[in-house]
Design a protein around this motif. Structure first.
Motif, PDB file in Angstrom:
ATOM      1  N   GLY A  94       0.818  -1.212   0.000  1.00 33.81           N
ATOM      2  CA  GLY A  94       0.000   0.000   0.000  1.00 33.81           C
ATOM      3  C   GLY A  94       0.848   1.256   0.000  1.00 33.81           C
ATOM      4  N   LEU A  95       1.944   1.243   0.760  1.00 36.81           N
ATOM      5  CA  LEU A  95       2.845   2.392   0.759  1.00 36.81           C
ATOM      6  C   LEU A  95       3.420   2.620  -0.634  1.00 36.81           C
ATOM      7  N   TYR A  96       3.828   1.536  -1.287  1.00 37.62           N
ATOM      8  CA  TYR A  96       4.458   1.669  -2.602  1.00 37.62           C
ATOM      9  C   TYR A  96       3.448   2.134  -3.655  1.00 37.62           C
ATOM     10  N   HIS A  97       2.239   1.613  -3.581  1.00 34.91           N
ATOM     11  CA  HIS A  97       1.214   1.984  -4.568  1.00 34.91           C
ATOM     12  C   HIS A  97       0.897   3.477  -4.494  1.00 34.91           C
ATOM     13  N   PHE A  98       0.909   4.028  -3.275  1.00 32.60           N
ATOM     14  CA  PHE A  98       0.573   5.446  -3.103  1.00 32.60           C
ATOM     15  C   PHE A  98       1.809   6.289  -2.792  1.00 32.60           C
ATOM     16  N   ARG A  99       2.952   5.859  -3.302  1.00 32.96           N
ATOM     17  CA  ARG A  99       4.198   6.569  -2.990  1.00 32.96           C
ATOM     18  C   ARG A  99       4.193   8.008  -3.493  1.00 32.96           C
ATOM     19  N   ASP A 100       3.547   8.271  -4.620  1.00 28.32           N
ATOM     20  CA  ASP A 100       3.529   9.645  -5.135  1.00 28.32           C
ATOM     21  C   ASP A 100       2.772  10.571  -4.195  1.00 28.32           C
ATOM     22  N   GLY A 184       4.971  -1.992  15.712  1.00 25.49           N
ATOM     23  CA  GLY A 184       4.118  -1.587  14.602  1.00 25.49           C
ATOM     24  C   GLY A 184       4.083  -0.092  14.366  1.00 25.49           C
ATOM     25  N   LEU A 185       5.164   0.595  14.705  1.00 20.49           N
ATOM     26  CA  LEU A 185       5.294   2.035  14.450  1.00 20.49           C
ATOM     27  C   LEU A 185       6.691   2.282  13.895  1.00 20.49           C
ATOM     28  N   TYR A 186       6.754   2.936  12.729  1.00 23.08           N
ATOM     29  CA  TYR A 186       8.019   3.099  12.021  1.00 23.08           C
ATOM     30  C   TYR A 186       8.210   4.555  11.618  1.00 23.08           C
ATOM     31  N   LEU A 187       9.469   4.940  11.503  1.00 22.11           N
ATOM     32  CA  LEU A 187       9.849   6.241  10.958  1.00 22.11           C
ATOM     33  C   LEU A 187      10.728   5.971   9.744  1.00 22.11           C
ATOM     34  N   LEU A 188      10.170   6.239   8.565  1.00 18.76           N
ATOM     35  CA  LEU A 188      10.829   5.884   7.311  1.00 18.76           C
ATOM     36  C   LEU A 188      11.189   7.131   6.523  1.00 18.76           C
ATOM     37  N   THR A 189      12.226   7.020   5.708  1.00 22.19           N
ATOM     38  CA  THR A 189      12.602   8.082   4.790  1.00 22.19           C
ATOM     39  C   THR A 189      12.240   7.660   3.370  1.00 22.19           C
ATOM     40  N   PRO A 190      12.219   8.603   2.412  1.00 18.72           N
ATOM     41  CA  PRO A 190      11.825   8.237   1.042  1.00 18.72           C
ATOM     42  C   PRO A 190      12.646   7.113   0.430  1.00 18.72           C
ATOM     43  N   GLU A 191      13.843   6.851   0.945  1.00 18.06           N
ATOM     44  CA  GLU A 191      14.667   5.775   0.387  1.00 18.06           C
ATOM     45  C   GLU A 191      14.000   4.411   0.534  1.00 18.06           C
ATOM     46  N   ILE A 192      13.056   4.285   1.441  1.00 15.88           N
ATOM     47  CA  ILE A 192      12.404   2.988   1.651  1.00 15.88           C
ATOM     48  C   ILE A 192      11.740   2.488   0.378  1.00 15.88           C
ATOM     49  N   PHE A 193      11.310   3.423  -0.480  1.00 18.68           N
ATOM     50  CA  PHE A 193      10.619   3.011  -1.703  1.00 18.68           C
ATOM     51  C   PHE A 193      11.574   2.333  -2.691  1.00 18.68           C
ATOM     52  N   THR A 194      12.867   2.603  -2.577  1.00 15.09           N
ATOM     53  CA  THR A 194      13.845   1.871  -3.387  1.00 15.09           C
ATOM     54  C   THR A 194      13.852   0.400  -3.007  1.00 15.09           C
TER      55      THR A 194
END
Length: 422
Positions: A94-100, A184-194
């Motif tokens: 779901g995160l990847y599908h709505f990455r934009d 179940g709580l994360y802090l992610l940066t945009p690099e995660i989508f790579t």
């Protein structure tokens, strides 16, 4: 700028929460007077840098969901929107599908919440830790301690105590790994989508190289198993540990426990939400939330750990303890409600008793978590748990409902014990 994403799942999830989730999406179920995910959003507004909260799930847009979004936006003054998955995509899919949409506005990082998490959400502490623990691109997850036995029910991680790097991560291991569990709580940066994109492309390639065409999983990507496990030991995944309260809301019994935790938190965050005893009101014991529109007789006794919903009516001499009374419910004279959830617009007759069995963590072990048991034991018997009355259930006068689940729109004529009334 920061953002927050709350993963709310879909109607195929939350089966252990039935019959309550039959009437309302589980993320909107009220705990301590407010929907479950309202507590997540309220934590987000404490960080001024969070400019938008995005809900991702597979629920069809409904009147209840739309009303929640519009009212919460106005009340908390934050941008809030819901993005619906076309199918169940998994926690990372779901995160990847709505990455934009997530990356719109170029956020520096974004929090990701599991929608069924219950805690005091140490977001400020996590953000400060994330900025200090490592200078390069990295990700941070929240963790806590569990018992050795209960840790097998969660994602387990091994931490470098000096650097706080996650060295090893396994989701629900078969053998003991660690007592440190994923919250179940994360802090992610945009690099995660790579990293997610690489898994997505691999899944696509597998389908066209002899994969399963009948049950393809090319769109489903799991954040824990597919992303976090490979990242462990790569100096990109770090852990912030909390010793404050944490639980999951998997079953209706855990909603009673979460209600207790959030009510206790109100002493610090919103003391005005807790009812106080006065000469003209009911007897209040411990932490109690009473919606302003509820009508409570002065001779009633409420608490500890009770929530009375909007428009509910509590009659003379009523006793309520460790329970949720939902919107529009009526408790008639001298009835007794213990460890139970009284559904929307349900009615409990005079001198009746509705009682369940508490499912609290072991008080002798500070790391014990609540067990979200299934309804039935291995022998096929109903496990003792809280009593649940669905919507529009009518309990007559002078009956006992004990350790039972009553589905919506039922009119009882007699006492029941250890039953599921269909």
């Amino acid at each position: 700028m920061l953002k927050a994403v709350i993963l709310i799942g879909g109607p195929q999830k939350g089966t252990r929460f039935r019959p309550l989730s039959l009437e309302l999406p589980k993320p909107l179920f009220p705990v301590a007077g407010f929907p479950i995910i309202y507590h997540h959003i309220e934590a987000c507004i404490q960080i001024p840098d969070i400019k938008e909260v995005i809900l991702i799930g597979a629920y069809q847009p409904s009147e209840a969901l739309n009303r929640f979004i519009s009212s919460t936006q106005r009340e908390l003054n934050i941008s809030l929107r819901y993005l619906q998955e076309y199918t169940t995509l998994g926690t990372a899919g779901g995160l990847y599908h709505f990455r934009d949409q997530i990356l719109a506005g170029k956020p520096e990082a974004f929090f990701v919440f599991n929608g069924d998490t219950c805690c005091d959400f140490p977001l400020t502490e996590m953000w400060n830790f994330h900025q200090q623990v490592h200078s390069g691109e990295h990700f941070t997850m929240l963790a806590t301690e569990a018992t050795r036995k209960q840790s097998l029910q969660y994602g387990c991680l091994v931490e470098n105590e000096d650097s706080h790097e996650v060295l090893h991560y396994v989701e629900k291991p078969q053998t003991f790994v660690s007592t440190t569990i994923n919250c179940g709580l994360y802090l992610l940066t945009p690099e995660i989508f790579t990293h997610i994109g690489a898994v997505f492309l691999q899944n696509q390639a597998d389908i066209f190289n002899g994969g399963d065409y009948i049950n393809p999983v090319r769109d489903c990507i799991r954040l824990e198993q597919d992303i976090l496990s490979p990242l462990a030991g790569s100096k990109k995944l770090f852990v912030y540990k909390t010793n404050r309260f944490w639980s999951q809301i998997k079953s209706a019994g855990s909603a009673i426990y979460a209600n207790r935790l959030y009510l206790s938190l109100y002493h610090t965050t919103h003391p005005e939400r807790l009812a106080t005893a006065n000469d003209n009101g009911p007897t209040i014991i411990g932490d109690v939330f009473i919606h302003p529109s509820a009508r409570v007789d002065p001779t009633a006794t409420l608490g500890p750990n009770v929530t009375i919903g909007a428009g509910a009516t509590v009659g003379p001499g009523v006793r309520v303890r460790e329970s949720l009374v939902l919107e529009g419910a009526t408790l008639q004279d001298h009835c007794c409600i213990l460890h139970s959830i009284i559904g929307w617009n349900s009615s409990v007759g005079a001198w009746s008793r509705v009682e369940g069995t508490a499912n609290d963590p072991n008080p002798n072990n500070k790391h014990a978590k609540i067990d979200s048991n299934t309804l039935f034991s291995e022998e096929g018997k109903l496990n003792p748990s809280i009593t649940i009355l669905g919507r529009n259930v009518v309990i007559p006068s002078e009956v006992i409902v004990l350790n039972s689940i009553v589905l919506p729109h039922k009119d009882l004529r007699y006492s029941i014990k250890n039953q599921i009334l269909l």
